[in-house]
Design a protein around this motif. Structure first.
Motif, PDB file in Angstrom:
ATOM      1  N   LEU A  69       0.826  -1.207   0.000  1.00 14.14           N
ATOM      2  CA  LEU A  69       0.000   0.000   0.000  1.00 14.14           C
ATOM      3  C   LEU A  69       0.860   1.256   0.000  1.00 14.14           C
ATOM      4  CD1 LEU A  69      -2.846  -1.012   2.470  1.00 14.14           C
ATOM      5  CD2 LEU A  69      -3.112  -0.454   0.061  1.00 14.14           C
ATOM      6  N   GLY A  70       1.975   1.212   0.719  1.00 12.08           N
ATOM      7  CA  GLY A  70       2.851   2.375   0.782  1.00 12.08           C
ATOM      8  C   GLY A  70       3.456   2.743  -0.552  1.00 12.08           C
ATOM      9  N   GLN A  71       3.614   1.763  -1.449  1.00 11.18           N
ATOM     10  CA  GLN A  71       4.243   2.033  -2.745  1.00 11.18           C
ATOM     11  C   GLN A  71       3.241   2.124  -3.894  1.00 11.18           C
ATOM     12  OE1 GLN A  71       7.230   2.995  -3.063  1.00 11.18           O
ATOM     13  NE2 GLN A  71       7.747   2.595  -0.922  1.00 11.18           N
ATOM     14  N   PHE A  72       2.125   1.450  -3.795  1.00  9.57           N
ATOM     15  CA  PHE A  72       1.161   1.442  -4.889  1.00  9.57           C
ATOM     16  C   PHE A  72       0.117   2.547  -4.776  1.00  9.57           C
ATOM     17  CE2 PHE A  72       2.921  -2.588  -5.901  1.00  9.57           C
ATOM     18  CZ  PHE A  72       2.458  -2.967  -7.155  1.00  9.57           C
ATOM     19  N   ALA A 120      -5.602   8.197  -2.055  1.00  9.19           N
ATOM     20  CA  ALA A 120      -6.213   7.195  -2.915  1.00  9.19           C
ATOM     21  C   ALA A 120      -7.560   6.689  -2.387  1.00  9.19           C
ATOM     22  CB  ALA A 120      -5.274   6.003  -3.104  1.00  9.19           C
ATOM     23  N   PHE A 121      -7.846   6.868  -1.097  1.00  8.92           N
ATOM     24  CA  PHE A 121      -9.119   6.419  -0.565  1.00  8.92           C
ATOM     25  C   PHE A 121     -10.188   7.498  -0.698  1.00  8.92           C
ATOM     26  CE2 PHE A 121      -6.165   3.529   1.410  1.00  8.92           C
ATOM     27  CZ  PHE A 121      -6.850   2.333   1.445  1.00  8.92           C
ATOM     28  N   ALA A 122      -9.804   8.666  -1.227  1.00  8.63           N
ATOM     29  CA  ALA A 122     -10.762   9.746  -1.419  1.00  8.63           C
ATOM     30  C   ALA A 122     -11.683   9.424  -2.595  1.00  8.63           C
ATOM     31  CB  ALA A 122     -10.027  11.062  -1.675  1.00  8.63           C
ATOM     32  N   PRO A 123     -12.886  10.043  -2.641  1.00  5.89           N
ATOM     33  CA  PRO A 123     -13.780   9.797  -3.770  1.00  5.89           C
ATOM     34  C   PRO A 123     -13.120  10.151  -5.091  1.00  5.89           C
ATOM     35  CG  PRO A 123     -14.915  10.981  -2.003  1.00  5.89           C
ATOM     36  CD  PRO A 123     -13.462  10.964  -1.645  1.00  5.89           C
ATOM     37  N   GLN A 124     -13.505   9.443  -6.154  1.00  7.15           N
ATOM     38  CA  GLN A 124     -12.946   9.702  -7.466  1.00  7.15           C
ATOM     39  C   GLN A 124     -13.401  11.074  -7.954  1.00  7.15           C
ATOM     40  OE1 GLN A 124     -10.832   7.706  -9.074  1.00  7.15           O
ATOM     41  NE2 GLN A 124     -10.868   6.326  -7.353  1.00  7.15           N
ATOM     42  N   ASN A 125     -12.522  11.780  -8.632  1.00  2.00           N
ATOM     43  CA  ASN A 125     -12.909  13.030  -9.272  1.00  2.00           C
ATOM     44  C   ASN A 125     -12.610  12.939 -10.760  1.00  2.00           C
ATOM     45  OD1 ASN A 125     -10.130  13.689  -9.719  1.00  2.00           O
ATOM     46  ND2 ASN A 125      -9.999  14.450  -7.614  1.00  2.00           N
ATOM     47  N   HIS A 171      -8.808  -4.861 -11.291  1.00  4.92           N
ATOM     48  CA  HIS A 171     -10.138  -4.617 -10.728  1.00  4.92           C
ATOM     49  C   HIS A 171     -10.397  -3.122 -10.606  1.00  4.92           C
ATOM     50  CE1 HIS A 171     -13.766  -5.389  -8.461  1.00  4.92           C
ATOM     51  NE2 HIS A 171     -13.326  -4.656  -7.462  1.00  4.92           N
ATOM     52  N   SER A 172      -9.397  -2.385 -10.160  1.00  2.55           N
ATOM     53  CA  SER A 172      -9.546  -0.943  -9.993  1.00  2.55           C
ATOM     54  C   SER A 172      -9.783  -0.246 -11.328  1.00  2.55           C
ATOM     55  CB  SER A 172      -8.294  -0.368  -9.316  1.00  2.55           C
ATOM     56  OG  SER A 172      -8.366   1.039  -9.221  1.00  2.55           O
ATOM     57  N   LEU A 173      -9.062  -0.684 -12.364  1.00  2.00           N
ATOM     58  CA  LEU A 173      -9.146  -0.011 -13.663  1.00  2.00           C
ATOM     59  C   LEU A 173     -10.379  -0.409 -14.463  1.00  2.00           C
ATOM     60  CD1 LEU A 173      -5.432  -0.232 -14.881  1.00  2.00           C
ATOM     61  CD2 LEU A 173      -6.650   1.818 -14.104  1.00  2.00           C
ATOM     62  N   ARG A 174     -10.851  -1.647 -14.292  1.00  2.06           N
ATOM     63  CA  ARG A 174     -11.862  -2.159 -15.216  1.00  2.06           C
ATOM     64  C   ARG A 174     -13.211  -2.451 -14.570  1.00  2.06           C
ATOM     65  NH1 ARG A 174      -9.037  -2.384 -19.704  1.00  2.06           N
ATOM     66  NH2 ARG A 174      -6.836  -3.033 -19.645  1.00  2.06           N
ATOM     67  N   HIS A 184     -17.994   0.023 -11.740  1.00  4.91           N
ATOM     68  CA  HIS A 184     -18.034   1.204 -10.885  1.00  4.91           C
ATOM     69  C   HIS A 184     -16.617   1.415 -10.346  1.00  4.91           C
ATOM     70  CE1 HIS A 184     -22.379   1.078 -11.129  1.00  4.91           C
ATOM     71  NE2 HIS A 184     -22.339  -0.198 -10.767  1.00  4.91           N
ATOM     72  N   PRO A 185     -15.988   2.575 -10.634  1.00  5.42           N
ATOM     73  CA  PRO A 185     -14.588   2.791 -10.251  1.00  5.42           C
ATOM     74  C   PRO A 185     -14.304   2.437  -8.792  1.00  5.42           C
ATOM     75  CG  PRO A 185     -15.382   4.615 -11.593  1.00  5.42           C
ATOM     76  CD  PRO A 185     -16.576   3.736 -11.301  1.00  5.42           C
ATOM     77  N   VAL A 186     -13.253   1.662  -8.588  1.00  4.26           N
ATOM     78  CA  VAL A 186     -12.838   1.252  -7.243  1.00  4.26           C
ATOM     79  C   VAL A 186     -11.451   1.812  -6.981  1.00  4.26           C
ATOM     80  CG1 VAL A 186     -12.287  -0.712  -5.760  1.00  4.26           C
ATOM     81  CG2 VAL A 186     -14.167  -0.884  -7.400  1.00  4.26           C
ATOM     82  N   PRO A 187     -11.270   2.634  -5.943  1.00  3.84           N
ATOM     83  CA  PRO A 187      -9.927   3.134  -5.637  1.00  3.84           C
ATOM     84  C   PRO A 187      -8.941   1.982  -5.443  1.00  3.84           C
ATOM     85  CG  PRO A 187     -11.569   4.311  -4.358  1.00  3.84           C
ATOM     86  CD  PRO A 187     -12.284   3.163  -5.016  1.00  3.84           C
ATOM     87  N   LEU A 188      -7.738   2.134  -5.971  1.00  2.15           N
ATOM     88  CA  LEU A 188      -6.751   1.056  -5.899  1.00  2.15           C
ATOM     89  C   LEU A 188      -6.459   0.663  -4.461  1.00  2.15           C
ATOM     90  CD1 LEU A 188      -4.768  -0.850  -7.215  1.00  2.15           C
ATOM     91  CD2 LEU A 188      -3.118   1.033  -7.356  1.00  2.15           C
ATOM     92  N   GLY A 189      -6.419   1.625  -3.560  1.00  5.49           N
ATOM     93  CA  GLY A 189      -6.147   1.299  -2.157  1.00  5.49           C
ATOM     94  C   GLY A 189      -7.167   0.338  -1.575  1.00  5.49           C
ATOM     95  N   MET A 190      -8.429   0.545  -1.918  1.00  4.59           N
ATOM     96  CA  MET A 190      -9.479  -0.349  -1.420  1.00  4.59           C
ATOM     97  C   MET A 190      -9.340  -1.735  -2.026  1.00  4.59           C
ATOM     98  SD  MET A 190     -12.859   2.090  -1.351  1.00  4.59           S
ATOM     99  CE  MET A 190     -12.909   3.568  -0.312  1.00  4.59           C
ATOM    100  N   ALA A 191      -9.035  -1.793  -3.329  1.00  2.00           N
ATOM    101  CA  ALA A 191      -8.876  -3.087  -3.987  1.00  2.00           C
ATOM    102  C   ALA A 191      -7.705  -3.865  -3.394  1.00  2.00           C
ATOM    103  CB  ALA A 191      -8.685  -2.887  -5.486  1.00  2.00           C
ATOM    104  N   LEU A 192      -6.586  -3.195  -3.173  1.00  4.64           N
ATOM    105  CA  LEU A 192      -5.422  -3.856  -2.582  1.00  4.64           C
ATOM    106  C   LEU A 192      -5.699  -4.320  -1.162  1.00  4.64           C
ATOM    107  CD1 LEU A 192      -2.583  -1.543  -3.910  1.00  4.64           C
ATOM    108  CD2 LEU A 192      -2.745  -4.002  -4.325  1.00  4.64           C
TER     109      LEU A 192
END
Length: 213
Positions: free
Chosen positions: A103-106, A111-116, A185-188, A191-199
């Motif tokens: 998480l610290g590097q990716f 990243a947990f903020a709402p998508q803009n 999962h985050s990219l595709r 409904h957009p999923v923040p990468l931090g949540m997916a990881l």
């Protein structure tokens, strides 16, 4: 015996190697940034070198082309994950340490903020870049190199041996696969999923032993 993980890990790169890694990282980041923002076809090696404030000759000292430069960003990131893993508290469970290191590097701090709208444009640019056929072979080589580096860090952390034990290589392969699944999962996702949540979801399930939902 588990090696101590406090302070500067033994075997950390020296000054010269760190400088080389910094240059490689700067070139890779410039290549990624330009290709995401402007599209694969519009980005040249000259433009990448200028963006990183180095000569084209310097670029070619490190990479054969922009595909290799982009893929190298993954190797560098996993090197930092390995460094972070060895710097985590010695008594911390391995999968907790791996989750924090990844998480610290990716994941950027917000990243947990709402998508803009800006994030959505960036994600779309990343999707288009990763769909480039020219990247496939370089990404495969980068994944292999990244897994080897991480396996060596896992071996040091757990007192195992990459040559004699399957464990560190298996853990590294699982981490690499888990990161790839989270990014995909985050990219595709519909409904957009923040990468931090997916990881976070990936590592929670790995740490639990992948029980059936």
């Amino acid at each position: 015996m588990t090696p101590a993980a406090e302070g500067r890990p033994s075997g950390s790169p020296g000054l010269r190697e760190r400088k080389k890694r910094e240059t490689r990282a700067a070139l890779s980041q410039a290549a990624i940034r330009l290709c995401v923002q402007h599209g694969w076809a519009r980005v040249t090696i000259d433009r990448i070198a200028a963006e990183a404030d180095v000569s084209v000759r310097t670029f070619r000292n490190y990479f054969s082309g922009k595909a290799e430069a982009i893929a190298a960003g993954h190797v560098e990131r996993m090197l930092r994950v390995a460094d972070d893993l060895l710097a985590r508290p010695a008594g911390e469970p391995l999968w907790d340490s791996l989750r924090h290191a990844v998480l610290g590097q990716f994941v950027p701090p917000d990243a947990f903020a709402p998508q803009n709208e800006g994030n959505e444009r960036w994600y779309e640019g990343v999707r288009l870049m990763l769909a480039e056929p020219a990247l496939a072979g370089e990404v495969a080589k980068a994944n292999a190199a990244a897994q080897q580096d991480l396996a060596e860090a896992v071996a040091r952390r757990t007192g195992t041996d990459t040559g004699g034990d399957v464990y560190p290589n298996l853990v590294a392969a699982v981490v690499a696969a888990g990161c790839a699944v989270a990014v995909e999962h985050s990219l595709r996702s519909d409904h957009p999923v923040p990468l931090g949540m997916a990881l976070t979801q990936v590592f929670e399930r790995l740490a639990a032993g992948l029980p059936v939902p």
